[in-house]
Design a protein around this motif. Structure first.
Motif, PDB file in Angstrom:
ATOM      1  N   THR A 178     105.211  17.941 119.132  1.00  0.00           N
ATOM      2  CA  THR A 178     104.560  17.726 120.415  1.00  0.00           C
ATOM      3  C   THR A 178     104.516  19.022 121.211  1.00  0.00           C
ATOM      4  N   THR A 179     103.482  19.161 122.006  1.00  0.00           N
ATOM      5  CA  THR A 179     103.397  20.281 122.937  1.00  0.00           C
ATOM      6  C   THR A 179     104.061  19.931 124.270  1.00  0.00           C
ATOM      7  N   ARG A 180     104.492  18.680 124.425  1.00  0.00           N
ATOM      8  CA  ARG A 180     105.132  18.217 125.667  1.00  0.00           C
ATOM      9  C   ARG A 180     106.493  17.622 125.321  1.00  0.00           C
ATOM     10  N   PHE A 181     107.381  18.478 124.862  1.00  0.00           N
ATOM     11  CA  PHE A 181     108.651  18.043 124.287  1.00  0.00           C
ATOM     12  C   PHE A 181     109.562  17.385 125.318  1.00  0.00           C
ATOM     13  N   ARG A 182     109.830  18.030 126.430  1.00  0.00           N
ATOM     14  CA  ARG A 182     110.845  17.533 127.369  1.00  0.00           C
ATOM     15  C   ARG A 182     110.436  16.181 127.960  1.00  0.00           C
ATOM     16  N   ALA A 183     109.198  16.053 128.397  1.00  0.00           N
ATOM     17  CA  ALA A 183     108.751  14.789 128.979  1.00  0.00           C
ATOM     18  C   ALA A 183     108.805  13.665 127.958  1.00  0.00           C
ATOM     19  N   THR A 184     108.448  13.971 126.711  1.00  0.00           N
ATOM     20  CA  THR A 184     108.447  12.942 125.675  1.00  0.00           C
ATOM     21  C   THR A 184     109.866  12.545 125.304  1.00  0.00           C
ATOM     22  N   LEU A 185     110.759  13.523 125.162  1.00  0.00           N
ATOM     23  CA  LEU A 185     112.165  13.233 124.898  1.00  0.00           C
ATOM     24  C   LEU A 185     112.730  12.311 125.973  1.00  0.00           C
ATOM     25  N   ASP A 186     112.537  12.668 127.238  1.00  0.00           N
ATOM     26  CA  ASP A 186     113.108  11.875 128.325  1.00  0.00           C
ATOM     27  C   ASP A 186     112.519  10.468 128.370  1.00  0.00           C
ATOM     28  N   LEU A 192     113.599   3.483 125.915  1.00  0.00           N
ATOM     29  CA  LEU A 192     114.094   2.829 124.704  1.00  0.00           C
ATOM     30  C   LEU A 192     115.597   2.979 124.525  1.00  0.00           C
ATOM     31  N   GLY A 193     116.273   3.694 125.425  1.00  0.00           N
ATOM     32  CA  GLY A 193     117.732   3.787 125.386  1.00  0.00           C
ATOM     33  C   GLY A 193     118.287   4.544 124.207  1.00  0.00           C
ATOM     34  N   MET A 194     117.493   5.438 123.616  1.00  0.00           N
ATOM     35  CA  MET A 194     117.970   6.214 122.482  1.00  0.00           C
ATOM     36  C   MET A 194     118.835   7.374 122.974  1.00  0.00           C
ATOM     37  N   ILE A 195     119.662   7.932 122.080  1.00  0.00           N
ATOM     38  CA  ILE A 195     120.567   9.014 122.443  1.00  0.00           C
ATOM     39  C   ILE A 195     120.477  10.135 121.409  1.00  0.00           C
ATOM     40  N   VAL A 196     120.765  11.355 121.853  1.00  0.00           N
ATOM     41  CA  VAL A 196     120.578  12.539 121.004  1.00  0.00           C
ATOM     42  C   VAL A 196     121.837  12.815 120.199  1.00  0.00           C
ATOM     43  N   SER A 197     121.649  13.053 118.913  1.00  0.00           N
ATOM     44  CA  SER A 197     122.739  13.468 118.033  1.00  0.00           C
ATOM     45  C   SER A 197     122.868  14.985 117.973  1.00  0.00           C
ATOM     46  N   ASP A 198     121.740  15.690 117.903  1.00  0.00           N
ATOM     47  CA  ASP A 198     121.739  17.150 117.821  1.00  0.00           C
ATOM     48  C   ASP A 198     120.533  17.719 118.539  1.00  0.00           C
ATOM     49  N   PHE A 199     120.761  18.809 119.247  1.00  0.00           N
ATOM     50  CA  PHE A 199     119.695  19.617 119.829  1.00  0.00           C
ATOM     51  C   PHE A 199     119.614  20.944 119.079  1.00  0.00           C
ATOM     52  N   LEU A 200     118.397  21.451 118.907  1.00  0.00           N
ATOM     53  CA  LEU A 200     118.173  22.818 118.462  1.00  0.00           C
ATOM     54  C   LEU A 200     117.461  23.571 119.577  1.00  0.00           C
ATOM     55  N   TYR A 201     117.767  24.859 119.708  1.00  0.00           N
ATOM     56  CA  TYR A 201     117.115  25.682 120.717  1.00  0.00           C
ATOM     57  C   TYR A 201     116.678  26.990 120.078  1.00  0.00           C
ATOM     58  N   LEU A 205     116.119  31.784 124.081  1.00  0.00           N
ATOM     59  CA  LEU A 205     115.461  30.910 125.050  1.00  0.00           C
ATOM     60  C   LEU A 205     116.281  29.658 125.343  1.00  0.00           C
ATOM     61  N   ARG A 206     117.606  29.715 125.139  1.00  0.00           N
ATOM     62  CA  ARG A 206     118.400  28.524 125.393  1.00  0.00           C
ATOM     63  C   ARG A 206     118.326  28.094 126.858  1.00  0.00           C
ATOM     64  N   ASP A 207     118.129  29.051 127.747  1.00  0.00           N
ATOM     65  CA  ASP A 207     118.051  28.699 129.163  1.00  0.00           C
ATOM     66  C   ASP A 207     116.830  27.847 129.483  1.00  0.00           C
ATOM     67  N   ARG A 208     115.862  27.790 128.568  1.00  0.00           N
ATOM     68  CA  ARG A 208     114.686  26.935 128.762  1.00  0.00           C
ATOM     69  C   ARG A 208     114.907  25.526 128.209  1.00  0.00           C
ATOM     70  N   GLY A 209     116.067  25.302 127.626  1.00  0.00           N
ATOM     71  CA  GLY A 209     116.378  23.969 127.120  1.00  0.00           C
ATOM     72  C   GLY A 209     116.115  23.844 125.632  1.00  0.00           C
ATOM     73  N   PRO A 210     116.371  22.661 125.072  1.00  0.00           N
ATOM     74  CA  PRO A 210     116.208  22.467 123.631  1.00  0.00           C
ATOM     75  C   PRO A 210     114.751  22.491 123.209  1.00  0.00           C
ATOM     76  N   THR A 211     114.560  22.792 121.932  1.00  0.00           N
ATOM     77  CA  THR A 211     113.232  22.828 121.320  1.00  0.00           C
ATOM     78  C   THR A 211     113.048  21.685 120.328  1.00  0.00           C
ATOM     79  N   MET A 212     114.153  21.119 119.853  1.00  0.00           N
ATOM     80  CA  MET A 212     114.102  20.004 118.912  1.00  0.00           C
ATOM     81  C   MET A 212     115.265  19.067 119.202  1.00  0.00           C
ATOM     82  N   ALA A 213     115.030  17.767 118.991  1.00  0.00           N
ATOM     83  CA  ALA A 213     116.075  16.768 119.191  1.00  0.00           C
ATOM     84  C   ALA A 213     116.067  15.779 118.031  1.00  0.00           C
TER      85      ALA A 213
END
Length: 365
Positions: A178-186, A192-201, A205-213
C-alpha cells in the motif's frame, strides 16, 4: 513484565502495535476472493498446489483445505486475473452488526451467515462475516515424527512422504502492498482488533515509523498465527502473496517437487523466515500471482509485544537461497519505472523520494 520475542522492541512513543479499544476482534482470516478469466486453469493449479474443490459452477470456484471450516479461496469468473479482497471471521453475528453500525453500513447475507462489506483506507474491499455453516474436516496424512539427537522417538520405522500434491490444511495469511501504510494499519487495529507481532522500518528512517507490519488476530490467552495479515509501504497498492499451511517440512518439499514436475515456476525457497519462523516455498500460478506453502510457523498469545527490525532483503530468511528479484518485485522494467513516477507524483500517499531510495537500498542489502 513485557514479553519480547525480538532483541529489539519499540522505543518510547513509537507505534504500540494495538488499539486499546477496538470495535471488534476478528478471530481468523476466513477466505480470500480472486477473479480469474479461466476457471479450468485456476482449478488445475489449485489442485496441483494442494487445495480441494469445495464447490464449482460455471462462474464460481470455491477451494478448501483439510481443516477449513469454510472455503479458503473463492474465485469468480471475470475478464482479467486479479485479487478482490480479504474476508475475516468475527466471533459472532452481534460483532458483525456492531461493526456495521460503527461504519454506517448495512449487513448482508452471505454463505449462510451475515456479512458487513467495508473498504480500508488503501481501497481494498474487506468483508467481515459470522454465522457461517461450517464444512467438516477431511482426512489428511499424519505429521511425521522426527528423531532429534540422542532421543530418537521413531525406532524400527522408516520415514516416507507420499508423492503427489501437497495437502493444504488452511489459509494462513495474506500480504498486501500500500502507498497509505499508516492509515491502513491503524484501520485494521481499530476496527478489527488485530495486533502487531513485528514491525520493520527503513534504515535511517525509523523516526518516520514502521514500513511493514506483521499482524495477528488477538485471541487473548489462546495462541494465534504470528501473522494473519501483513502489509508494507510501497509504490503500488495491491496483492503481494497469500500463504497456506502444510503439515510439516516434508510436505513443503514433496509438494514443491510435484509443482516443479507439473511445470510451475518456483519464485523463492525452500527456506525459513525470520519474522514468523515459517519454512517457506513460493510459487507463481499461471497468472503470475504468488502463493506460498509453509509449515512450522510461530504462534503468539496477546502478551507478546511487537518486535522491531530493519527492513532489508537479507533479513527475510534465516536460511535458504538468496531472495529472488521475482519475490521482491524489483525486476527493472518500464512498468516499474511508471509506477515509481506515479507514486512519487501522488501527494496523498506516504511514498516519497526518501522512502524510494531507502527501499531500493534495503532490497539490495
Amino acid at each position: 513484565m513485557t514479553a519480547y520475542h525480538s532483541e529489539v522492541g519499540g522505543l518510547h512513543r513509537e507505534h504500540p502495535g494495538r488499539n486499546n479499544d477496538p470495535v471488534i476482534k476478528v478471530v481468523e482470516l476466513a477466505w480470500l476472493e480472486f477473479v480469474k478469466p479461466d476457471l479450468d486453469r485456476a482449478e488445475k493449479f489449485a489442485t496441483d498446489f494442494g487445495f480441494q474443490v469445495a464447490e464449482r459452477s460455471p462462474d464460481v470456484l470455491k477451494l478448501r483445505g483439510t481443516w477449513s471450516a469454510a472455503p479458503c479461496l473463492v474465485i469468480r469468473r471475470g475478464p482479467r486475473p486479479g485479487f478482490v479482497g480479504p474476508v475475516f471471521l468475527a466471533e459472532s453475528v452481534a460483532d458483525v452488526e456492531r461493526l456495521a453500525r460503527k461504519s454506517g453500513v448495512a449487513t448482508t447475507a452471505t454463505a449462510g451467515g451475515t456479512a458487513v462489506r467495508l473498504r480500508d483506507p488503501s481501497g481494498f474491499p474487506v468483508q467481515v462475516v459470522a454465522g457461517l455453516s461450517a464444512l467438516a474436516a477431511v482426512p489428511e496424512r499424519d505429521s511425521h515424527r522426527f528423531n532429534f539427537g540422542a532421543e530418537p522417538i521413531r525406532v524400527n520405522a522408516t520415514q516416507r512422504t507420499p508423492e503427489g500434491p501437497a495437502q493444504v490444511q488452511k489459509l494462513g495469511h495474506v500480504v498486501l502492498e500500500t502507498t497509505r501504510f499508516r492509515a491502513t494499519l491503524d484501520w485494521y487495529l481499530e476496527n478489527l482488533g488485530m495486533i502487531v507481532s513485528d514491525f520493520l522500518y527503513l534504515d535511517g528512517l525509523r523516526d518516520r515509523g514502521p514500513t511493514m507490519a506483521f499482524i495477528r488476530c488477538d485471541l487473548g490467552s489462546v495462541p494465534s498465527d504470528h501473522h494473519t495479515l501483513a502489509m508494507h509501504l510501497g509504490m503500488h497498492t495491491g496483492y503481494v502473496h497469500s500463504a497456506y499451511q502444510l503439515t510439516d517440512l516434508d510436505a513443503v518439499a514433496v509438494g514443491g517437487e510435484f509443482l516443479r514436475d507439473q511445470g510451475y515456476r518456483r519464485v523463492w525457497g525452500i527456506g525459513r523466515h525470520i519474522q514468523g519462523s515459517q519454512i517457506f516455498d513460493y510459487w507463481h500460478d499461471p497468472d503470475r500471482m504468488m502463493f506460498e506453502h509453509y509449515a512450522d510457523g510461530d504462534v503468539f498469545d496477546c502478551t507478546v509485544e511487537p518486535g522491531w527490525a530493519t527492513m532489508n532483503a537479507s533479513g527475510l530468511s534465516q536460511w535458504g537461497p538468496p531472495v529472488s528479484r521475482d519475490f521482491l518485485g524489483a525486476k527493472p522494467s518500464p512498468a516499474l519505472a511508471r509506477a515509481l513516477v506515479k507514486a512519487l507524483a501522488d501527494g496523498g500517499n506516504e511514498f516519497d523520494l526518501d522512502v524510494a531510495r531507502a527501499l531500493m537500498k534495503a532490497m539490495s542489502a
